[in-house]
Design a protein around this motif. Sequence first.
Motif, PDB file in Angstrom:
ATOM      1  N   VAL A   1       0.696  -1.602  -0.426  1.00 40.04           N
ATOM      2  CA  VAL A   1      -0.286   0.168  -0.053  1.00 40.04           C
ATOM      3  C   VAL A   1       1.096   0.943   0.153  1.00 40.04           C
ATOM      4  CG1 VAL A   1      -1.998   1.110   1.397  1.00 40.04           C
ATOM      5  CG2 VAL A   1      -2.199  -1.167   1.083  1.00 40.04           C
ATOM      6  N   ALA A   2       2.570   1.512   0.698  1.00 36.06           N
ATOM      7  CA  ALA A   2       2.669   2.483   0.907  1.00 36.06           C
ATOM      8  C   ALA A   2       3.793   2.073  -0.796  1.00 36.06           C
ATOM      9  CB  ALA A   2       3.853   1.938   1.712  1.00 36.06           C
ATOM     10  N   GLY A   3       3.763   1.705  -1.527  1.00 35.36           N
ATOM     11  CA  GLY A   3       4.087   1.492  -3.057  1.00 35.36           C
ATOM     12  C   GLY A   3       3.124   2.608  -3.826  1.00 35.36           C
ATOM     13  N   LEU A   4       2.319   2.641  -2.947  1.00 34.62           N
ATOM     14  CA  LEU A   4       1.027   4.230  -3.899  1.00 34.62           C
ATOM     15  C   LEU A   4       1.928   4.586  -3.881  1.00 34.62           C
ATOM     16  CD1 LEU A   4      -1.933   2.920  -2.274  1.00 34.62           C
ATOM     17  CD2 LEU A   4      -1.557   2.794  -5.050  1.00 34.62           C
ATOM     18  N   ILE A   5       2.784   5.256  -3.063  1.00 33.01           N
ATOM     19  CA  ILE A   5       3.265   6.817  -2.973  1.00 33.01           C
ATOM     20  C   ILE A   5       4.033   6.755  -4.217  1.00 33.01           C
ATOM     21  CG2 ILE A   5       4.706   8.451  -1.876  1.00 33.01           C
ATOM     22  CD1 ILE A   5       4.596   7.121   0.876  1.00 33.01           C
ATOM     23  N   VAL A   6       4.758   5.735  -4.767  1.00 30.80           N
ATOM     24  CA  VAL A   6       5.463   6.181  -5.852  1.00 30.80           C
ATOM     25  C   VAL A   6       4.924   5.760  -6.708  1.00 30.80           C
ATOM     26  CG1 VAL A   6       7.467   5.413  -6.880  1.00 30.80           C
ATOM     27  CG2 VAL A   6       7.317   5.504  -4.374  1.00 30.80           C
ATOM     28  N   ALA A   7       4.138   4.467  -7.203  1.00 29.92           N
ATOM     29  CA  ALA A   7       3.262   4.329  -7.994  1.00 29.92           C
ATOM     30  C   ALA A   7       2.093   5.043  -8.830  1.00 29.92           C
ATOM     31  CB  ALA A   7       2.703   3.086  -7.517  1.00 29.92           C
ATOM     32  N   ILE A   8       1.279   6.035  -7.730  1.00 32.80           N
ATOM     33  CA  ILE A   8       0.148   6.526  -8.701  1.00 32.80           C
ATOM     34  C   ILE A   8       1.005   8.451  -9.187  1.00 32.80           C
ATOM     35  CG2 ILE A   8      -1.677   8.708  -7.816  1.00 32.80           C
ATOM     36  CD1 ILE A   8      -2.229   6.862  -5.579  1.00 32.80           C
ATOM     37  N   PRO A   9       2.151   8.617  -8.337  1.00 32.29           N
ATOM     38  CA  PRO A   9       3.057   9.755  -9.543  1.00 32.29           C
ATOM     39  C   PRO A   9       3.444   9.154 -10.824  1.00 32.29           C
ATOM     40  CG  PRO A   9       3.386  10.627  -7.271  1.00 32.29           C
ATOM     41  CD  PRO A   9       2.679   8.258  -7.266  1.00 32.29           C
ATOM     42  N   SER A  10       3.609   8.247 -10.754  1.00 32.96           N
ATOM     43  CA  SER A  10       4.526   7.782 -11.720  1.00 32.96           C
ATOM     44  C   SER A  10       3.549   7.232 -12.972  1.00 32.96           C
ATOM     45  CB  SER A  10       5.299   6.156 -12.050  1.00 32.96           C
ATOM     46  OG  SER A  10       3.872   4.913 -11.505  1.00 32.96           O
ATOM     47  N   PHE A  11       2.343   7.351 -12.922  1.00 33.01           N
ATOM     48  CA  PHE A  11       1.127   7.779 -13.854  1.00 33.01           C
ATOM     49  C   PHE A  11       1.937   8.511 -15.341  1.00 33.01           C
ATOM     50  CE2 PHE A  11      -2.278   6.223 -11.091  1.00 33.01           C
ATOM     51  CZ  PHE A  11      -1.510   4.844 -10.978  1.00 33.01           C
ATOM     52  N   LYS A  12       1.967   9.817 -14.498  1.00 28.40           N
ATOM     53  CA  LYS A  12       2.305  10.893 -15.165  1.00 28.40           C
ATOM     54  C   LYS A  12       3.729  11.319 -15.540  1.00 28.40           C
ATOM     55  CE  LYS A  12      -0.514  14.040 -12.962  1.00 28.40           C
ATOM     56  NZ  LYS A  12      -0.933  15.640 -13.533  1.00 28.40           N
ATOM     57  N   THR A  13       4.500  10.926 -14.543  1.00 29.28           N
ATOM     58  CA  THR A  13       5.966  11.238 -14.638  1.00 29.28           C
ATOM     59  C   THR A  13       6.745  10.331 -15.267  1.00 29.28           C
ATOM     60  OG1 THR A  13       6.212  10.884 -12.435  1.00 29.28           O
ATOM     61  CG2 THR A  13       5.895  12.927 -12.808  1.00 29.28           C
ATOM     62  N   ARG A  14       8.107  10.016 -15.528  1.00 33.58           N
ATOM     63  CA  ARG A  14       8.573   9.474 -16.051  1.00 33.58           C
ATOM     64  C   ARG A  14      10.260   9.543 -16.095  1.00 33.58           C
ATOM     65  NH1 ARG A  14       5.503   9.036 -21.205  1.00 33.58           N
ATOM     66  NH2 ARG A  14       3.703   8.396 -19.763  1.00 33.58           N
ATOM     67  N   GLY A  15      11.159   8.167 -16.198  1.00 27.72           N
ATOM     68  CA  GLY A  15      12.524   9.037 -15.735  1.00 27.72           C
ATOM     69  C   GLY A  15      13.097   9.147 -15.055  1.00 27.72           C
ATOM     70  N   ASP A  16      13.475  10.085 -15.235  1.00 29.87           N
ATOM     71  CA  ASP A  16      14.167  10.893 -13.606  1.00 29.87           C
ATOM     72  C   ASP A  16      13.141  11.964 -12.638  1.00 29.87           C
ATOM     73  OD1 ASP A  16      16.906  10.565 -15.809  1.00 29.87           O
ATOM     74  OD2 ASP A  16      16.075  12.559 -16.803  1.00 29.87           O
TER      75      ASP A  16
END
Lengths: 302, 358
Positions: free
Chosen positions: B113-128
Amino acid sequence: MDILIQNLLNGLQWGSFYALIALGYTLVYGVLLLINFAHGDIFMVGAYIAFFVATALLGFLDFAPWMVLALTVPLTMILTAGVGVTLERIAYRPLRRKGAHRLYVVITALMCGLILENGNLALLGASRKKFPELLDKVIYTFGNVSVTNLKIIVIFAAITVFLLLQFIVTKTKIGMAMRGISYDKFAIPLMGIPIDNVIVFTFVLGSGMAGLAGLLFAMSYPILEPYMGALIGWKAFIAAVVGGIGDIRGAFIGGFLLGFIEVGVVALFPSTFRDLFAFSILLVILWIKPTGLFGVAKTTKI
Amino acid sequence: MQKYSFNIGIWAMAAIVVAFSQFGALDLYIQSVIMFIGINIILSSSLNVVNGYMGEFSCGHAGFMCIGAYVSSVLSVMFFAQDKIFGAPILPPEMAPLGFPIIIIIAGLVSAVAGLIVAIPSFKTRGDYLAIITIAANYMVISAIENMDIIGGPRGFMGMKRVLNAMEDVIDIPWMMIWVILGTFASIWIIRRFVSSTYGKGIMSICQDEVAAEIMSVDTNKMKMAAFMLSSGLAGVAGALFAHVLGYVNPQSFNIMKSTECLVMVYLGGMGSLGGSILSAIFFTLMLEMLRFIIPAIDTGLHFLNLLPDSYHLSQVWKWVLIPLTLILLMQFRPEGIMGNKELPDLFPRLKKFYKFK
């Protein structure tokens, strides 16, 4: 009101360091599209070089402290630039020649940073170094607000460097070459532009700024330790990203923004919350604007 | 029979290791090295889901490990041990062997569930930018836990040894070794099943070309969420095991250095290769442990030859110069890692006779 102004000044000083380091990050990224993760550690190396240069000058030549300072600034910048260029020569350039994936270059950069940190720790030991006093402290007081001359120098240096870089990148030929490389790496050599020299010049500029930041940091907080560059480096990088990486104005504004946020948090909450707030605000900014404040969204053609 | 020989061999090896540690043929040091190998295998293979198979650059893996470690430690101490803060155990300590796997699974779920902190922004951002978000997540987790005084804050948290003692009071076998082996097998099994399923192939398609994957009806957002949550959940499991093997956790032991270790293992093994992750985790852990003995030996040798001044001694810090140097050389001469996107059977086709994989 006085407390507010005092904190604003502290934020300006703290932000100046971030801005100086973030400028180096942004320069290298703008030209090479490479996150130079070793940059924070180059800042640390700069502080150490400043320490050795200053103690050597004070010990051997018996100059007045202001003379030492005047000599230390250029020497530190030149030597630190040398370190940055060396890294580029031995680690990044072979990879670039091979046309390696960007990710491999990023990992190499991370590892170079670790080598600098731990090599320093292994060679010089864990004992902290005390930076010599080069500048007589002068305190100007306006009402209840006090400013040291060092604070003014730091803020002034950050603004000067920013203006200089802005001038170089937008008005000179070599700046045009830099922008060209970042625009199209393959067409630029065909136009007769020495791509390697331009990249080396970029590293010289960025690392020189990091060296200057290291010297000023060591003068403001005169305790040196091998891991001092790690956290500041990460945070300066974050500042560059919040501003929109690859954009000089963005790095400058982002550095000061992060400085204000951190000083504000420390003024209002217990100081242990500093990192938590700084990183949370970063996440929120990136959620709202995924490319940073000044960043331009890239469109992919299909 | 030949088809199953690989599985039988693996389980037999595990049984032999457990039996040897039960009857004292392996001393405690070697046992702990084996346990750390298991934990590192979980870490490297779970990070490989994001960094290798999905081709994103996540460098905050230790943050999720930290969440798993703390959640499991607090739960197990609360339920099965007498503690100054949490008072008497809620359940009788005899139930510890039954409750422990459940606690580890809970720790994994919380980390996921804590992985969502990273997963949700990863929809829009990528790479660096995503790399920054993962680093920020790592720092945020450590910083948040340091600010919680009830579980020790920056001083760390202990008391897990009492839970282990409670388990050993029930049956006297090397419990931790068994749990680590089971956890390692389970996580490798999960990842292997996941990335070779039709559903999991979506992750590799994101690595190849995200736009094309989206056009070919892969729900990229869902895929990214699945990959990040799986990766961080397994990292939480690894953290839970790590906390109970050591018996003590401290937020600073899950900082960027630990994340860097995970990265080194993944890129040493090869991106998108489970076999590579396992091999490199074994190799890396052994290398770390060997350097513990090699560095003093080199030190005495150099002093004997008078190459070093008497006042200067090579310290264990050199380990952290040599490891990054290894990786830099690797990136120069073999950037794809040991295995480089291949599994063992791709290199030695005859191995296919010895295992069955549906």
